[in-house]
Design a protein around this motif. Structure first.
Motif, mmCIF file in Angstrom:
data_model
loop_
_atom_site.group_PDB
_atom_site.id
_atom_site.type_symbol
_atom_site.label_atom_id
_atom_site.label_comp_id
_atom_site.label_asym_id
_atom_site.label_seq_id
_atom_site.Cartn_x
_atom_site.Cartn_y
_atom_site.Cartn_z
ATOM 1 N N LEU A 1 0.811 -1.218 0.000
ATOM 2 C CA LEU A 1 0.000 0.000 0.000
ATOM 3 C C LEU A 1 0.845 1.268 0.000
ATOM 4 C CD1 LEU A 1 -2.699 -1.133 2.592
ATOM 5 C CD2 LEU A 1 -2.920 -1.058 0.102
ATOM 6 N N ALA A 2 2.122 1.146 -0.322
ATOM 7 C CA ALA A 2 3.016 2.305 -0.273
ATOM 8 C C ALA A 2 2.491 3.498 -1.078
ATOM 9 C CB ALA A 2 4.418 1.918 -0.733
ATOM 10 N N PRO A 3 2.044 3.326 -2.324
ATOM 11 C CA PRO A 3 1.529 4.483 -3.060
ATOM 12 C C PRO A 3 0.298 5.103 -2.398
ATOM 13 C CG PRO A 3 2.021 2.672 -4.560
ATOM 14 C CD PRO A 3 2.093 2.109 -3.177
ATOM 15 N N VAL A 4 -0.564 4.258 -1.840
ATOM 16 C CA VAL A 4 -1.777 4.745 -1.186
ATOM 17 C C VAL A 4 -1.432 5.539 0.066
ATOM 18 C CG1 VAL A 4 -3.906 4.050 -0.025
ATOM 19 C CG2 VAL A 4 -3.158 2.846 -2.091
ATOM 20 N N ILE A 5 -0.560 4.976 0.907
ATOM 21 C CA ILE A 5 -0.188 5.644 2.156
ATOM 22 C C ILE A 5 0.568 6.940 1.861
ATOM 23 C CG2 ILE A 5 1.233 5.431 4.227
ATOM 24 C CD1 ILE A 5 0.581 2.400 4.155
ATOM 25 N N SER A 6 1.480 6.893 0.907
ATOM 26 C CA SER A 6 2.259 8.083 0.576
ATOM 27 C C SER A 6 1.377 9.209 0.057
ATOM 28 C CB SER A 6 3.324 7.740 -0.465
ATOM 29 O OG SER A 6 4.221 6.775 0.051
ATOM 30 N N ALA B 1 13.794 1.743 1.057
ATOM 31 C CA ALA B 1 13.995 1.940 -0.377
ATOM 32 C C ALA B 1 12.692 2.299 -1.076
ATOM 33 C CB ALA B 1 14.589 0.672 -0.989
ATOM 34 N N ILE B 2 11.589 1.672 -0.658
ATOM 35 C CA ILE B 2 10.300 1.947 -1.295
ATOM 36 C C ILE B 2 9.835 3.363 -0.991
ATOM 37 C CG2 ILE B 2 7.853 1.326 -1.311
ATOM 38 C CD1 ILE B 2 8.759 -1.589 -0.766
ATOM 39 N N TYR B 3 9.788 3.721 0.280
ATOM 40 C CA TYR B 3 9.251 5.028 0.659
ATOM 41 C C TYR B 3 10.235 6.157 0.382
ATOM 42 C CZ TYR B 3 5.064 2.991 2.659
ATOM 43 O OH TYR B 3 3.855 2.343 2.816
ATOM 44 N N GLY B 4 11.500 5.794 0.187
ATOM 45 C CA GLY B 4 12.488 6.805 -0.168
ATOM 46 C C GLY B 4 12.237 7.438 -1.529
ATOM 47 N N GLN B 5 11.328 6.854 -2.302
ATOM 48 C CA GLN B 5 10.936 7.468 -3.574
ATOM 49 C C GLN B 5 10.234 8.807 -3.367
ATOM 50 O OE1 GLN B 5 9.175 4.454 -6.514
ATOM 51 N NE2 GLN B 5 8.948 3.394 -4.538
ATOM 52 N N TRP B 6 9.578 8.942 -2.224
ATOM 53 C CA TRP B 6 8.765 10.134 -1.969
ATOM 54 C C TRP B 6 9.198 10.928 -0.739
ATOM 55 C CZ3 TRP B 6 6.166 5.211 -2.185
ATOM 56 C CH2 TRP B 6 5.670 4.892 -3.456
ATOM 57 N N PHE B 7 9.967 10.288 0.164
ATOM 58 C CA PHE B 7 10.259 10.908 1.459
ATOM 59 C C PHE B 7 11.752 10.972 1.724
ATOM 60 C CE2 PHE B 7 6.013 9.206 1.753
ATOM 61 C CZ PHE B 7 5.307 10.150 2.501
ATOM 62 N N ASP B 8 12.159 12.020 2.428
ATOM 63 C CA ASP B 8 13.498 12.088 3.013
ATOM 64 C C ASP B 8 13.392 11.479 4.404
ATOM 65 O OD1 ASP B 8 14.689 13.442 0.824
ATOM 66 O OD2 ASP B 8 13.841 15.336 1.528
ATOM 67 N N LEU B 9 13.959 10.292 4.569
ATOM 68 C CA LEU B 9 13.762 9.520 5.784
ATOM 69 C C LEU B 9 14.888 9.732 6.787
ATOM 70 C CD1 LEU B 9 12.554 6.211 4.113
ATOM 71 C CD2 LEU B 9 11.138 7.888 5.324
#
Length: 295
Positions: free
Chosen positions: A239-244, A268-276
């Motif tokens: 659900l990464a795209p949905v949550i993001s 790696a997945i959420y790093g597409q959209w977020f600075d973690l």
């Protein structure tokens, strides 16, 4: 009522089949537990929510003759070569009362306390969330919930909107409101969780600031300044795209329900959209959090 419990070691591939067989043999309930003795909550019908090696626990009435049960299990192809199991009697006691007696007020971060609704708050002037989990998960005792509560306590939530993705008992949603959030939306696939969240919000006098939805009923344009998702690695991945998409540009996200060894994949997945930020770790569990980039 007294019970007999049989505990069998299994894998992701065999656990569901063993569970079905235990139910056929008369088990009153079947629970999955990971190999590190950390509870994995009973799955919804048709759903498997496991990771790594898994124990399958069947609960039988105390008068059950377990010899035929064990023979039937040994005949299963999944257990024919090696069946590791343990049978034990469970003491007849008031399990709910014992759980209540052992659920104590707990502090998270600088300001926040989670207090059972049947106990007095130890610091009346602190930010106190009075909690009765009911049938939903979330008391603050699990490291993943603790990691999220500590993160929320460290944010400046004044006038912010929040989404609690997988709200359970509502513990994170209500904590966010008590810490200053202007409005919170709780999402969960379990209607019992929405009921528990709403009841706990009313108990804390914050029901006007909390709205709960099943995912199919949530507003199409739902976005928030802060999103917290304390679920499991599988749903977080899928659900990464949905949550993001729920996080406004420049907003904050926290993900938990992760074992430490699962963090890099999710990073790696959420790093597409977020600075973690660096991974926060408590025991075998961890939290990822960061800020959504502004395109």
């Amino acid at each position: 009522m007294a019970w007999i419990q049989i505990r069998l070691n299994a894998t992701n591939e065999t656990a569901e089949t063993i569970s079905d067989e235990l139910m056929e043999l008369g088990a009153a309930s079947v629970t999955f537990v990971d190999a590190q003795d950390t509870p994995v909550f009973e799955p919804l019908p048709g759903e498997t929510r496991l990771w790594g090696d898994t124990d399958v626990i069947g609960l039988f009435d105390a008068v059950t003759d377990m010899a035929p049960v064990i023979d039937a299990l040994k005949a299963m192809p999944e257990l024919a070569q090696q069946m590791t199991y343990k049978v034990e009697a469970l003491e007849d006691k008031d399990w709910e009362r014992e759980w209540m007696d052992n659920f104590h007020p707990m502090q998270f971060g600088r300001r926040l306390w989670i207090c059972p609704s049947w106990r007095e708050a130890p610091e009346p002037d602190a930010v106190n969330v009075m909690l009765d989990p009911g049938l939903a998960f979330g008391t603050g005792t699990h490291p993943t919930t603790a990691l999220c509560l500590t993160w929320l306590d460290g944010l400046e939530l004044g006038d912010k909107s929040v989404v609690d993705f997988g709200c359970g008992s509502g513990i994170l949603a209500i904590a966010a409101i008590k810490l200053g959030a202007q409005s919170v939306v709780g999402l969960d696939i379990d209607p019992q969780a929405l009921t528990a969240s709403a009841d706990n919000a009313q108990r804390n006098g914050v029901e006007e600031k909390l709205t709960v939805y099943l995912p199919k009923n949530q507003p199409d344009d739902l976005q928030a300044d802060v999103v917290v998702a304390n679920i499991l690695a599988g749903p977080l991945r899928e659900l990464a795209p949905v949550i993001s998409a729920l996080v406004k540009p420049g907003g904050q996200l926290a993900l938990s329900g992760l074992l430490v060894e699962q963090a890099e994949e999710l990073r790696a997945i959420y790093g597409q959209w977020f600075d973690l930020n660096p991974t926060a770790i408590e025991g075998d569990w961890c939290r990822l959090d960061g800020q959504k980039r502004i395109d």
